[in-house]
Scaffold this motif. Structure first.
Motif, PDB file in Angstrom:
ATOM      1  N   GLU A   1       0.835  -1.196   0.000  1.00 27.05           N
ATOM      2  CA  GLU A   1       0.000   0.000   0.000  1.00 27.05           C
ATOM      3  C   GLU A   1       0.878   1.257   0.000  1.00 27.05           C
ATOM      4  OE1 GLU A   1      -3.350   0.499  -0.029  1.00 27.05           O
ATOM      5  OE2 GLU A   1      -3.595  -1.634  -0.458  1.00 27.05           O
ATOM      6  N   ARG A   2       0.435   2.231  -0.726  1.00 25.57           N
ATOM      7  CA  ARG A   2       1.159   3.505  -0.690  1.00 25.57           C
ATOM      8  C   ARG A   2       0.875   4.216   0.632  1.00 25.57           C
ATOM      9  NH1 ARG A   2      -2.090   7.918  -4.482  1.00 25.57           N
ATOM     10  NH2 ARG A   2      -3.902   8.143  -3.113  1.00 25.57           N
ATOM     11  N   HIS A   3       1.814   5.068   1.044  1.00 22.30           N
ATOM     12  CA  HIS A   3       1.554   5.889   2.221  1.00 22.30           C
ATOM     13  C   HIS A   3       2.204   7.254   2.046  1.00 22.30           C
ATOM     14  CE1 HIS A   3       5.642   4.629   3.398  1.00 22.30           C
ATOM     15  NE2 HIS A   3       5.653   5.711   4.171  1.00 22.30           N
ATOM     16  N   SER A   4       1.557   8.260   2.613  1.00 22.81           N
ATOM     17  CA  SER A   4       2.049   9.628   2.501  1.00 22.81           C
ATOM     18  C   SER A   4       3.322   9.780   3.317  1.00 22.81           C
ATOM     19  CB  SER A   4       0.990  10.614   3.009  1.00 22.81           C
ATOM     20  OG  SER A   4       1.534  11.920   3.095  1.00 22.81           O
ATOM     21  N   VAL A   5       4.254  10.576   2.771  1.00 19.14           N
ATOM     22  CA  VAL A   5       5.493  10.852   3.505  1.00 19.14           C
ATOM     23  C   VAL A   5       5.486  12.271   4.066  1.00 19.14           C
ATOM     24  CG1 VAL A   5       6.874   9.168   2.250  1.00 19.14           C
ATOM     25  CG2 VAL A   5       6.687  11.510   1.369  1.00 19.14           C
ATOM     26  N   VAL A   6       4.286  12.866   4.159  1.00 16.32           N
ATOM     27  CA  VAL A   6       4.174  14.182   4.791  1.00 16.32           C
ATOM     28  C   VAL A   6       4.700  14.095   6.219  1.00 16.32           C
ATOM     29  CG1 VAL A   6       2.555  15.903   5.666  1.00 16.32           C
ATOM     30  CG2 VAL A   6       2.262  14.981   3.374  1.00 16.32           C
ATOM     31  N   GLY A   7       5.541  15.016   6.582  1.00 11.49           N
ATOM     32  CA  GLY A   7       6.158  14.994   7.904  1.00 11.49           C
ATOM     33  C   GLY A   7       7.508  14.320   7.915  1.00 11.49           C
ATOM     34  N   GLU A   8       7.784  13.530   6.861  1.00 10.83           N
ATOM     35  CA  GLU A   8       9.065  12.838   6.777  1.00 10.83           C
ATOM     36  C   GLU A   8      10.056  13.596   5.899  1.00 10.83           C
ATOM     37  OE1 GLU A   8       8.455   8.815   5.506  1.00 10.83           O
ATOM     38  OE2 GLU A   8       6.611   8.592   6.690  1.00 10.83           O
ATOM     39  N   ILE A   9       9.567  14.631   5.202  1.00 14.79           N
ATOM     40  CA  ILE A   9      10.416  15.439   4.332  1.00 14.79           C
ATOM     41  C   ILE A   9      10.285  16.902   4.755  1.00 14.79           C
ATOM     42  CG2 ILE A   9      10.333  13.887   2.342  1.00 14.79           C
ATOM     43  CD1 ILE A   9       8.090  15.605   1.214  1.00 14.79           C
ATOM     44  N   PRO A  10      11.276  17.738   4.432  1.00 11.07           N
ATOM     45  CA  PRO A  10      11.255  19.134   4.906  1.00 11.07           C
ATOM     46  C   PRO A  10      10.043  19.931   4.465  1.00 11.07           C
ATOM     47  CG  PRO A  10      13.435  18.560   4.081  1.00 11.07           C
ATOM     48  CD  PRO A  10      12.536  17.420   3.726  1.00 11.07           C
ATOM     49  N   GLU A  11       9.580  19.735   3.228  1.00 14.08           N
ATOM     50  CA  GLU A  11       8.394  20.449   2.760  1.00 14.08           C
ATOM     51  C   GLU A  11       7.762  19.671   1.624  1.00 14.08           C
ATOM     52  OE1 GLU A  11       9.237  23.679  -0.594  1.00 14.08           O
ATOM     53  OE2 GLU A  11      10.163  24.217   1.305  1.00 14.08           O
ATOM     54  N   ALA A  12       6.503  20.008   1.335  1.00 14.85           N
ATOM     55  CA  ALA A  12       5.797  19.327   0.258  1.00 14.85           C
ATOM     56  C   ALA A  12       6.523  19.558  -1.065  1.00 14.85           C
ATOM     57  CB  ALA A  12       4.360  19.830   0.185  1.00 14.85           C
ATOM     58  N   PHE A  13       6.325  18.632  -1.983  1.00 15.71           N
ATOM     59  CA  PHE A  13       7.016  18.648  -3.275  1.00 15.71           C
ATOM     60  C   PHE A  13       6.396  19.666  -4.216  1.00 15.71           C
ATOM     61  CE2 PHE A  13       7.206  17.032  -7.666  1.00 15.71           C
ATOM     62  CZ  PHE A  13       8.583  16.991  -7.833  1.00 15.71           C
ATOM     63  N   SER A  14       7.240  20.358  -4.966  1.00 18.42           N
ATOM     64  CA  SER A  14       6.771  21.190  -6.074  1.00 18.42           C
ATOM     65  C   SER A  14       7.690  20.946  -7.260  1.00 18.42           C
ATOM     66  CB  SER A  14       6.771  22.678  -5.700  1.00 18.42           C
ATOM     67  OG  SER A  14       8.081  23.194  -5.753  1.00 18.42           O
ATOM     68  N   MET A  15       7.325  21.483  -8.411  1.00 20.98           N
ATOM     69  CA  MET A  15       8.173  21.383  -9.600  1.00 20.98           C
ATOM     70  C   MET A  15       8.675  22.765  -9.986  1.00 20.98           C
ATOM     71  SD  MET A  15       5.801  18.646 -11.610  1.00 20.98           S
ATOM     72  CE  MET A  15       4.324  19.137 -10.722  1.00 20.98           C
ATOM     73  N   SER A  16       8.948  23.584  -8.997  1.00 19.95           N
ATOM     74  CA  SER A  16       9.213  24.997  -9.209  1.00 19.95           C
ATOM     75  C   SER A  16      10.699  25.301  -9.298  1.00 19.95           C
ATOM     76  CB  SER A  16       8.601  25.792  -8.048  1.00 19.95           C
ATOM     77  OG  SER A  16       8.720  27.160  -8.260  1.00 19.95           O
ATOM     78  N   ALA A  17      11.080  26.050 -10.335  1.00 14.26           N
ATOM     79  CA  ALA A  17      12.468  26.463 -10.505  1.00 14.26           C
ATOM     80  C   ALA A  17      12.734  27.756  -9.754  1.00 14.26           C
ATOM     81  CB  ALA A  17      12.775  26.669 -11.989  1.00 14.26           C
ATOM     82  N   VAL A  18      13.995  27.965  -9.354  1.00 12.53           N
ATOM     83  CA  VAL A  18      14.387  29.259  -8.816  1.00 12.53           C
ATOM     84  C   VAL A  18      14.397  30.276  -9.962  1.00 12.53           C
ATOM     85  CG1 VAL A  18      15.802  28.151  -7.045  1.00 12.53           C
ATOM     86  CG2 VAL A  18      16.880  28.921  -9.165  1.00 12.53           C
ATOM     87  N   ASP A  19      14.515  31.541  -9.625  1.00 14.07           N
ATOM     88  CA  ASP A  19      14.518  32.580 -10.650  1.00 14.07           C
ATOM     89  C   ASP A  19      15.910  32.758 -11.251  1.00 14.07           C
ATOM     90  OD1 ASP A  19      11.883  32.954 -10.090  1.00 14.07           O
ATOM     91  OD2 ASP A  19      12.095  34.951  -9.224  1.00 14.07           O
ATOM     92  N   MET A  20      15.953  33.347 -12.437  1.00 16.03           N
ATOM     93  CA  MET A  20      17.218  33.628 -13.112  1.00 16.03           C
ATOM     94  C   MET A  20      17.724  35.015 -12.734  1.00 16.03           C
ATOM     95  SD  MET A  20      17.973  34.183 -17.178  1.00 16.03           S
ATOM     96  CE  MET A  20      17.861  32.470 -17.679  1.00 16.03           C
ATOM     97  N   SER A  21      19.035  35.121 -12.582  1.00 13.61           N
ATOM     98  CA  SER A  21      19.683  36.433 -12.463  1.00 13.61           C
ATOM     99  C   SER A  21      21.056  36.345 -13.106  1.00 13.61           C
ATOM    100  CB  SER A  21      19.823  36.854 -11.002  1.00 13.61           C
ATOM    101  OG  SER A  21      20.486  38.101 -10.928  1.00 13.61           O
ATOM    102  N   MET A  22      21.251  37.152 -14.149  1.00 18.69           N
ATOM    103  CA  MET A  22      22.534  37.166 -14.863  1.00 18.69           C
ATOM    104  C   MET A  22      23.300  38.468 -14.623  1.00 18.69           C
ATOM    105  SD  MET A  22      23.214  34.345 -16.426  1.00 18.69           S
ATOM    106  CE  MET A  22      24.333  34.781 -17.757  1.00 18.69           C
ATOM    107  N   ILE A  23      22.986  39.154 -13.535  1.00 18.55           N
ATOM    108  CA  ILE A  23      23.614  40.445 -13.289  1.00 18.55           C
ATOM    109  C   ILE A  23      25.134  40.329 -13.166  1.00 18.55           C
ATOM    110  CG2 ILE A  23      23.346  40.332 -10.766  1.00 18.55           C
ATOM    111  CD1 ILE A  23      23.007  43.435 -13.063  1.00 18.55           C
ATOM    112  N   ALA A  24      25.637  39.253 -12.573  1.00 20.31           N
ATOM    113  CA  ALA A  24      27.087  39.092 -12.428  1.00 20.31           C
ATOM    114  C   ALA A  24      27.760  38.763 -13.753  1.00 20.31           C
ATOM    115  CB  ALA A  24      27.393  37.998 -11.398  1.00 20.31           C
ATOM    116  N   HIS A  25      26.965  38.448 -14.777  1.00 23.74           N
ATOM    117  CA  HIS A  25      27.517  37.990 -16.054  1.00 23.74           C
ATOM    118  C   HIS A  25      27.143  38.904 -17.214  1.00 23.74           C
ATOM    119  CE1 HIS A  25      28.691  34.356 -13.943  1.00 23.74           C
ATOM    120  NE2 HIS A  25      27.494  34.398 -13.392  1.00 23.74           N
ATOM    121  N   VAL A  26      26.794  40.135 -16.901  1.00 22.04           N
ATOM    122  CA  VAL A  26      26.526  41.121 -17.941  1.00 22.04           C
ATOM    123  C   VAL A  26      27.705  41.248 -18.913  1.00 22.04           C
ATOM    124  CG1 VAL A  26      26.281  43.621 -18.305  1.00 22.04           C
ATOM    125  CG2 VAL A  26      24.732  42.413 -16.746  1.00 22.04           C
ATOM    126  N   PRO A  27      28.970  41.225 -18.430  1.00 23.14           N
ATOM    127  CA  PRO A  27      30.093  41.315 -19.382  1.00 23.14           C
ATOM    128  C   PRO A  27      30.092  40.218 -20.440  1.00 23.14           C
ATOM    129  CG  PRO A  27      30.871  41.774 -17.170  1.00 23.14           C
ATOM    130  CD  PRO A  27      29.450  41.308 -17.032  1.00 23.14           C
TER     131      PRO A  27
END
Length: 428
Positions: A214-240
């Motif tokens: 049987e499947r079982h939820s792992v809520v509480g066993e991991i730091p936070e619920a799962f998402s498919m979300s990427a961090v944001d982009m920043s190329m300010i250090a690489h403008v050159p």
């Protein structure tokens, strides 16, 4: 510098007429907007034709351009009326349309002659042969796929004279070049026809599903619920690197972001371009301040996308997250009296006597102050102003300028430059 470098365009998002004017006032050379059809941001404050006319007039008075995103994927019937729509944009004075669907490209080219066409990132252009194909069809600029690396960008530039537009800052879609159907299934809203509900950023339960059990939820066993979300982009250090590799337009994502975001990011990238074109030393000197400034409007952690390798788990939002400093946008200057050093401000969020605030304006101007002698519209001394859009006055230590924005100082600002010189995500 040994060679003459071309100044890249700073291209900012403008979800509303107000944001258009703010972006241009804060240094954007061009803005991209959405109309009432054919775009991918149905929930943004899309422009009517009359608003476009006002926006184009404002842009021209400041030497700037206005582009319109028409980058939806059409299904049968969606293209009806497109010819007249594109002709209207041309006659209004729109500088170009940003399109991905071949049907819309063909309609714009044949029925609105004289209207420049730019290829949207949704078309996933990742090599110079693809750019050559679109150039033969009359397109003068290509917005590269976000999956293109810096090495690939350099190779593309060597083999084509098509204008190259590349993303430098903002949210990253988890799907290839943004062509995702997750929203279609999760909320019955078509992401490729303007209805994306950003289902990838939702939190999902996780289940352990052992074979034959049987499947079982792992809520509480991991730091936070799962998402498919990427961090944001920043190329300010690489403008050159972007300038050296011949990028013609620096594209900033965020048509649904606030005027605080639009003003800050436009201001920062304009200053970065100016600094590097002056000298490498000038850019290096100001880079830490530019990075710090971007963190004041960061909503997520920042990384460099695909430019320097494929994103790993460090470029995804899950697990223990670094604290993002919360700088709050609280108002804007509407007038200033030099004799009394009094600023009249239009409030956007709660302002309290004793608050540590920062005024910022175009060309990277900053004035820090403590809120003193705070008064309401009737001139009455007050300790707290809780009502948005109220006109307030306060004394300030230095001259400020009409149009300057005000943010309330946060704490614990993370200096990404000091932690990681290439600007990649570092987890605390």
């Amino acid at each position: 510098m040994s060679k003459k470098l071309k100044r890249p365009e700073v291209l900012a998002p403008a979800g509303t007429l107000e944001k258009l004017k703010v972006a241009i006032s804060y240094g954007a050379d061009a803005v991209y907007i959405g109309g009432d059809a054919y775009g991918l941001r149905s929930r943004a404050g899309n422009f009517s034709f009359d608003e476009m006319r006002e926006g184009v007039a404002f842009a021209k008075s400041h030497g700037a351009k206005v582009y319109v995103a028409a980058n939806m994927v059409t299904h049968e019937g969606n293209e009806i009326g497109a010819g007249q729509w594109f002709r209207t944009l041309r006659d209004i004075g729109i500088s170009a349309v940003i399109v991905s669907d071949p049907a819309l490209i063909a309609i714009a080219a044949s029925e609105a002659k004289g209207l420049p066409i730019h290829l949207s990132t949704q078309a996933s252009a990742t090599n110079y042969e693809t750019l050559a194909f679109w150039q033969k069809l009359g397109l003068e600029r290509v917005v590269l796929a976000r999956e293109v690396s810096m090495a690939e960008l350099a190779e593309i530039r060597k083999n084509t004279d098509v204008e190259i537009e590349a993303f430098v800052h903002g949210a990253m879609c988890i799907s290839y070049s943004g062509r995702c159907v997750l929203s279609n299934y999760m909320s019955k809203r078509d992401a490729n026809r303007g209805g994306c509900s950003q289902s990838c950023r939702w939190k999902y339960d996780l289940y352990d599903m052992p074979f034959g059990a049987e499947r079982h939820s792992v809520v509480g066993e991991i730091p936070e619920a799962f998402s498919m979300s990427a961090v944001d982009m920043s190329m300010i250090a690489h403008v050159p690197e972007l300038i050296e590799n011949g990028v013609d337009s620096f594209k900033i994502e965020g048509r649904m972001k606030s005027i605080h975001y639009v003003s800050t990011v436009s201001n920062v990238y304009k200053k970065a371009v100016d600094a590097y074109l002056e000298s490498r030393e000038t850019f290096e000197q100001i880079k830490p301040a530019l990075v710090d400034e971007l963190w004041k409007v960061a909503q997520r952690e920042l990384a460099t996308g695909f430019y320097y390798g494929k994103p790993s788990e460090n470029e995804q939002l899950f697990g223990a997250r670094r604290k993002i400093p919360q700088y709050k946008f609280v108002g804007e200057v509407v007038s200033f009296d030099e004799n009394t050093m009094t600023a009249t401000v239009r409030q956007r969020n709660v302002i309290t006597t004793g608050d540590e605030i920062e005024f910022y304006g175009p060309n990277f101007r900053h004035v820090t102050a403590t809120v003193e002698n705070l008064r309401n519209e009737d001139g009455e001394r007050i300790d707290r102003a809780p009502n948005p859009m109220e006109l307030l006055t306060m004394t300030v230590p230095e001259k400020v300028v009409v149009g300057d924005m005000i943010r309330k100082n946060g704490s614990g600002l993370i200096n990404l430059y000091e932690k990681d010189g290439v600007g990649k995500t570092v987890r605390a």
